[in-house]
Design a protein around this motif. Sequence first.
Motif, PDB file in Angstrom:
ATOM      1  N   VAL A  74      83.279  39.335  -1.781  1.00  0.00           N
ATOM      2  CA  VAL A  74      84.459  39.973  -1.191  1.00  0.00           C
ATOM      3  C   VAL A  74      84.194  41.460  -0.972  1.00  0.00           C
ATOM      4  CG1 VAL A  74      86.934  40.347  -1.431  1.00  0.00           C
ATOM      5  CG2 VAL A  74      85.912  38.258  -2.345  1.00  0.00           C
ATOM      6  N   VAL A  75      83.463  42.090  -1.903  1.00  0.00           N
ATOM      7  CA  VAL A  75      83.085  43.499  -1.720  1.00  0.00           C
ATOM      8  C   VAL A  75      82.165  43.643  -0.504  1.00  0.00           C
ATOM      9  CG1 VAL A  75      81.852  45.452  -2.739  1.00  0.00           C
ATOM     10  CG2 VAL A  75      83.365  44.055  -4.159  1.00  0.00           C
ATOM     11  N   LEU A  76      81.212  42.705  -0.330  1.00  0.00           N
ATOM     12  CA  LEU A  76      80.362  42.732   0.860  1.00  0.00           C
ATOM     13  C   LEU A  76      81.210  42.676   2.127  1.00  0.00           C
ATOM     14  CD1 LEU A  76      77.376  40.341  -0.049  1.00  0.00           C
ATOM     15  CD2 LEU A  76      77.331  42.833   0.128  1.00  0.00           C
ATOM     16  N   TRP A  77      82.240  41.819   2.100  1.00  0.00           N
ATOM     17  CA  TRP A  77      83.139  41.721   3.258  1.00  0.00           C
ATOM     18  C   TRP A  77      83.843  43.074   3.482  1.00  0.00           C
ATOM     19  CZ3 TRP A  77      88.071  42.533   4.739  1.00  0.00           C
ATOM     20  CH2 TRP A  77      88.497  41.937   5.923  1.00  0.00           C
ATOM     21  N   GLU A  78      84.316  43.712   2.396  1.00  0.00           N
ATOM     22  CA  GLU A  78      84.976  45.013   2.518  1.00  0.00           C
ATOM     23  C   GLU A  78      84.036  46.048   3.132  1.00  0.00           C
ATOM     24  OE1 GLU A  78      87.752  46.332  -0.806  1.00  0.00           O
ATOM     25  OE2 GLU A  78      86.450  44.943  -1.867  1.00  0.00           O
ATOM     26  N   ILE A  79      82.767  46.045   2.681  1.00  0.00           N
ATOM     27  CA  ILE A  79      81.808  47.027   3.178  1.00  0.00           C
ATOM     28  C   ILE A  79      81.563  46.823   4.672  1.00  0.00           C
ATOM     29  CG2 ILE A  79      79.391  47.735   3.049  1.00  0.00           C
ATOM     30  CD1 ILE A  79      79.504  47.153   0.046  1.00  0.00           C
ATOM     31  N   ALA A  80      81.451  45.569   5.095  1.00  0.00           N
ATOM     32  CA  ALA A  80      81.172  45.291   6.504  1.00  0.00           C
ATOM     33  C   ALA A  80      82.391  45.555   7.386  1.00  0.00           C
ATOM     34  CB  ALA A  80      80.700  43.848   6.663  1.00  0.00           C
TER      35      ALA A  80
ATOM     36  N   GLN B 272      85.100  47.323   6.499  1.00  0.00           N
ATOM     37  CA  GLN B 272      85.771  48.576   6.151  1.00  0.00           C
ATOM     38  C   GLN B 272      87.285  48.406   6.205  1.00  0.00           C
ATOM     39  OE1 GLN B 272      82.489  51.606   8.045  1.00  0.00           O
ATOM     40  NE2 GLN B 272      84.259  52.504   7.070  1.00  0.00           N
ATOM     41  N   ALA B 273      87.736  47.346   5.546  1.00  0.00           N
ATOM     42  CA  ALA B 273      89.157  47.008   5.510  1.00  0.00           C
ATOM     43  C   ALA B 273      89.433  46.255   4.219  1.00  0.00           C
ATOM     44  CB  ALA B 273      89.541  46.150   6.722  1.00  0.00           C
ATOM     45  N   MET B 274      90.727  46.053   3.933  1.00  0.00           N
ATOM     46  CA  MET B 274      91.110  45.271   2.767  1.00  0.00           C
ATOM     47  C   MET B 274      90.990  43.782   3.089  1.00  0.00           C
ATOM     48  SD  MET B 274      91.897  46.836  -0.008  1.00  0.00           S
ATOM     49  CE  MET B 274      92.897  45.604  -0.836  1.00  0.00           C
ATOM     50  N   PRO B 275      90.518  42.971   2.146  1.00  0.00           N
ATOM     51  CA  PRO B 275      90.420  41.528   2.402  1.00  0.00           C
ATOM     52  C   PRO B 275      91.799  40.878   2.477  1.00  0.00           C
ATOM     53  CG  PRO B 275      89.939  42.007   0.099  1.00  0.00           C
ATOM     54  CD  PRO B 275      90.063  43.333   0.789  1.00  0.00           C
ATOM     55  N   TRP B 276      91.877  39.791   3.197  1.00  0.00           N
ATOM     56  CA  TRP B 276      93.108  38.984   3.328  1.00  0.00           C
ATOM     57  C   TRP B 276      94.266  39.817   3.883  1.00  0.00           C
ATOM     58  CZ3 TRP B 276      91.980  34.035   2.814  1.00  0.00           C
ATOM     59  CH2 TRP B 276      90.986  33.636   1.928  1.00  0.00           C
ATOM     60  N   ALA B 277      93.970  40.735   4.805  1.00  0.00           N
ATOM     61  CA  ALA B 277      95.007  41.627   5.323  1.00  0.00           C
ATOM     62  C   ALA B 277      96.096  40.878   6.092  1.00  0.00           C
ATOM     63  CB  ALA B 277      94.368  42.680   6.226  1.00  0.00           C
ATOM     64  N   HIS B 278      95.796  39.674   6.574  1.00  0.00           N
ATOM     65  CA  HIS B 278      96.764  38.939   7.389  1.00  0.00           C
ATOM     66  C   HIS B 278      97.780  38.184   6.549  1.00  0.00           C
ATOM     67  CE1 HIS B 278      93.709  36.018   6.252  1.00  0.00           C
ATOM     68  NE2 HIS B 278      94.555  35.056   6.541  1.00  0.00           N
ATOM     69  N   LEU B 279      97.615  38.150   5.236  1.00  0.00           N
ATOM     70  CA  LEU B 279      98.493  37.353   4.390  1.00  0.00           C
ATOM     71  C   LEU B 279      99.753  38.119   4.033  1.00  0.00           C
ATOM     72  CD1 LEU B 279      95.999  35.658   1.900  1.00  0.00           C
ATOM     73  CD2 LEU B 279      96.861  34.796   4.081  1.00  0.00           C
TER      74      LEU B 279
ATOM     75  N   ALA C 233      87.805  36.160   7.442  1.00  0.00           N
ATOM     76  CA  ALA C 233      86.995  35.926   8.639  1.00  0.00           C
ATOM     77  C   ALA C 233      85.907  36.984   8.784  1.00  0.00           C
ATOM     78  CB  ALA C 233      87.886  35.922   9.875  1.00  0.00           C
ATOM     79  N   MET C 234      84.705  36.534   9.169  1.00  0.00           N
ATOM     80  CA  MET C 234      83.586  37.452   9.391  1.00  0.00           C
ATOM     81  C   MET C 234      83.347  37.627  10.891  1.00  0.00           C
ATOM     82  SD  MET C 234      80.781  36.537   6.427  1.00  0.00           S
ATOM     83  CE  MET C 234      80.816  34.748   6.534  1.00  0.00           C
ATOM     84  N   SER C 235      83.052  38.850  11.278  1.00  0.00           N
ATOM     85  CA  SER C 235      82.820  39.164  12.682  1.00  0.00           C
ATOM     86  C   SER C 235      81.402  38.753  13.093  1.00  0.00           C
ATOM     87  CB  SER C 235      83.020  40.658  12.927  1.00  0.00           C
ATOM     88  OG  SER C 235      82.596  41.013  14.219  1.00  0.00           O
ATOM     89  N   LEU C 236      81.291  38.236  14.310  1.00  0.00           N
ATOM     90  CA  LEU C 236      79.969  37.897  14.844  1.00  0.00           C
ATOM     91  C   LEU C 236      79.138  39.142  15.130  1.00  0.00           C
ATOM     92  CD1 LEU C 236      80.865  34.978  17.290  1.00  0.00           C
ATOM     93  CD2 LEU C 236      79.881  34.821  14.998  1.00  0.00           C
ATOM     94  N   ASP C 237      79.766  40.325  15.082  1.00  0.00           N
ATOM     95  CA  ASP C 237      79.025  41.568  15.273  1.00  0.00           C
ATOM     96  C   ASP C 237      78.201  41.945  14.044  1.00  0.00           C
ATOM     97  OD1 ASP C 237      79.981  41.869  17.823  1.00  0.00           O
ATOM     98  OD2 ASP C 237      81.672  43.130  17.232  1.00  0.00           O
ATOM     99  N   TRP C 238      78.482  41.313  12.908  1.00  0.00           N
ATOM    100  CA  TRP C 238      77.707  41.617  11.716  1.00  0.00           C
ATOM    101  C   TRP C 238      76.337  40.949  11.819  1.00  0.00           C
ATOM    102  CZ3 TRP C 238      81.765  40.179   7.387  1.00  0.00           C
ATOM    103  CH2 TRP C 238      82.922  40.945   7.587  1.00  0.00           C
ATOM    104  N   PRO C 239      75.306  41.502  11.169  1.00  0.00           N
ATOM    105  CA  PRO C 239      73.997  40.836  11.182  1.00  0.00           C
ATOM    106  C   PRO C 239      74.107  39.407  10.651  1.00  0.00           C
ATOM    107  CG  PRO C 239      73.815  43.050  10.286  1.00  0.00           C
ATOM    108  CD  PRO C 239      75.275  42.798  10.449  1.00  0.00           C
ATOM    109  N   ARG C 240      73.408  38.496  11.323  1.00  0.00           N
ATOM    110  CA  ARG C 240      73.502  37.091  10.944  1.00  0.00           C
ATOM    111  C   ARG C 240      73.083  36.874   9.485  1.00  0.00           C
ATOM    112  NH1 ARG C 240      70.214  32.779  10.460  1.00  0.00           N
ATOM    113  NH2 ARG C 240      71.115  30.723  10.894  1.00  0.00           N
TER     114      ARG C 240
ATOM    115  N   VAL D 116      76.866  36.521   2.590  1.00  0.00           N
ATOM    116  CA  VAL D 116      78.261  36.517   2.154  1.00  0.00           C
ATOM    117  C   VAL D 116      78.731  35.076   1.916  1.00  0.00           C
ATOM    118  CG1 VAL D 116      80.630  37.078   2.792  1.00  0.00           C
ATOM    119  CG2 VAL D 116      78.788  38.687   3.310  1.00  0.00           C
ATOM    120  N   ALA D 117      78.408  34.175   2.846  1.00  0.00           N
ATOM    121  CA  ALA D 117      78.825  32.775   2.708  1.00  0.00           C
ATOM    122  C   ALA D 117      78.229  32.137   1.458  1.00  0.00           C
ATOM    123  CB  ALA D 117      78.425  31.992   3.953  1.00  0.00           C
ATOM    124  N   GLU D 118      76.971  32.452   1.141  1.00  0.00           N
ATOM    125  CA  GLU D 118      76.346  31.901  -0.061  1.00  0.00           C
ATOM    126  C   GLU D 118      77.013  32.453  -1.324  1.00  0.00           C
ATOM    127  OE1 GLU D 118      72.230  32.819   0.197  1.00  0.00           O
ATOM    128  OE2 GLU D 118      71.743  31.127   1.501  1.00  0.00           O
ATOM    129  N   CYS D 119      77.366  33.723  -1.304  1.00  0.00           N
ATOM    130  CA  CYS D 119      77.925  34.355  -2.502  1.00  0.00           C
ATOM    131  C   CYS D 119      79.340  33.880  -2.808  1.00  0.00           C
ATOM    132  CB  CYS D 119      77.903  35.875  -2.367  1.00  0.00           C
ATOM    133  SG  CYS D 119      76.241  36.590  -2.427  1.00  0.00           S
TER     134      CYS D 119
END
Length: 701
Positions: A614-620, A622-629, A650-657, A663-666
Amino acid sequence: FFNNFNEFNWTLTGATTASPRPRTRAMHVAAMIDGTRMVVAGGFDSFIAGPYSDVWILDAGNPDPQLWAWQEVAQLPEPMMARGGHCGAFIPVHGCSSSHDPRCLLIFGGAPSLGGDVFEDTWALALEQDPGTLNYSGTWTLVIQADGTPTPPGRIGFGSVESQNNLIIVGGLGANTSILSDSWVYLHHFGWKPTSYGDGLPGVYYHSLVVVPSQDPSNATRQLQAIGGAVGNPNTVLSFEDLQFVQYWTSLTCGPGFYYDPAVTRQFCARCEAGTYSASAGATACQTCAGAITTNTTGASSSAFCNTCNNDVSCNGHGICSVDMDTSTILCDCTGLYRGSGSRTTTCTVPVVGIILLCIVVVAASTVGAYLLWRRQRRARVLLHGVAAELSTKLLEREHEVLELSAAWRIDPAEVALGERIGQGAEGDVYQAVWHDITVAIKTMNAIGLSLLSDGDGKAQALFEREIALLRTVRHPNIVLFFGAGTFVDGRPFFVTELMHRGTLRTVLDAQPLPWTTRLRYAREIASGMEHVHGLQRIHRDLKSTNLLVSRSDHVKVADFGTSTLINRRSVSGRGNRRLESTQGPVGTVLWMAPEMLEGRGYGPAVDVYSYAVVLWEIAAQAMPWAHLGTADLFPLAMLARLRNSERPAMSLDWPRAYRVLVAECWDGRPAARPSFMGIGLALDTLLAEVDLGRAGDSPL
């Protein structure tokens, strides 16, 4: 003050007659800053006519109520517009914070007088206290919706309540004394959002709202209650109705996967049964899935999860499942000794022949094991007598070493000069300080923690001791540096660490867009620090962006080990992740919690890896997780339902594959499938090398 719930005793405090003090007022805002301070803002005068715009703070820290005192806050650049009948709460507000506290006084609504115009603006006041004079000042900020979404209509006399750092409002009187029945919530990271909390509640005003635990012992969620209030035409005679303990709405607690039917469940939420689903908060019934199949043994939170395979549930954990879309039937390809009934089996069981063979193998292994154990014990008895004396001597030497080390990191409080407060928690505060001409950070208990300590509550003391026990044994470039610990003369324990000048990682991520090279370096430094923590046989249990600090030289370090615990060495499973049999129950922060922790079952180091994802998601992002909830979706049970259904931010396709794959493995739902921090570090090293060479897959680098 009260001695028990049947004896309430009011005491007139010294603040009533002390000078200075606020003028008499009504329909003002009163909000708690912490366990000893209250802030009051605005209100009408004694005749409910002229409004005020002043702000006062009541210092109630002295055990003697006769010594409580008021202090007026100097408002900058100018006071808010005078008003009464507004609401407020002291909570985190996006875009507003002081130098020592991420929270501000949030003000909404109100009016210049009764029966006229109403305000629909939202303001936030950041409070500062001068460490020398102890005088308060405050800076007002107009709160604007960042995404341009609607805000609540203006109103007066409405119910409001602070819940989990969010502000909930329901009903009230709008423009021209119109009666409102809508409801809104200010989510401290996302702004105002409309809710369905008020559905079914008649138009009501001048009422109170409270959030209380469910009356059902088996239901761990909390519920919203309306108490008192008025209904009917406010321009004629007010018709008061007692609404106490009548729960009109439950969308605060009934999230997707649950339903609420007053005729069946009364005022409590009920989980959808297997084969059914509810996709929206506040559903009154669950719908049937095609084929009546759901992923888990309970209902689903979306029709998308109706016919989804779950190997552990569908095939008893001993097969690979698939869905026959023609018949909406889940089929199993059984593995090992397990077999099903026919070629289209829906479950996997052990055949009789397999059970017999298994029993023979177990008996033979037990016999050989017993013989080897007997020989081993015989040899051990011979060696035991020879080493007993030597062991006793070494233990005595070890005790002396421990005492010497303890004295080495003890700090005399007289050596410390406290400065301004730079951080605040429920039971502890962090101050900037000077120790031997070094600018440092000091963490100590606040008044609440000290009162718990004096009452014999060992929780706050245990958190401090746990954090000190870990930090004093650690020296790593990506873990905050510990200098020592001590006890102030008033009994408050404290410990001293290096000062991290840039604050939390959350603050840095919110400040400005970062290049991918910086983001990847942050991720690698966190993984390095956590690899060292796990190497010490420790689990952090509350890894998140606000518990990661950034130094003046822009390096990230892991901090806040108050919730950490030892790894149970007796059980190891999957990819090097030890499993902690004896540690159960949620610990940490819901948005970063692994599903096994939310479920309350045994967990191990893999929970830190999930939080790191989740921290990796925040770093990529640059927002709070689950902001849509919404608020209803952020409760532990609602979040657990989402995680069980494999929902993730949700992860953006603009992030490195490669980054997306990591992130998905973690945050894999299976703890044993998550990588170790050593493996994570190797993956990030590879990705950093690709970035340096300009070959980062399908990323925009």
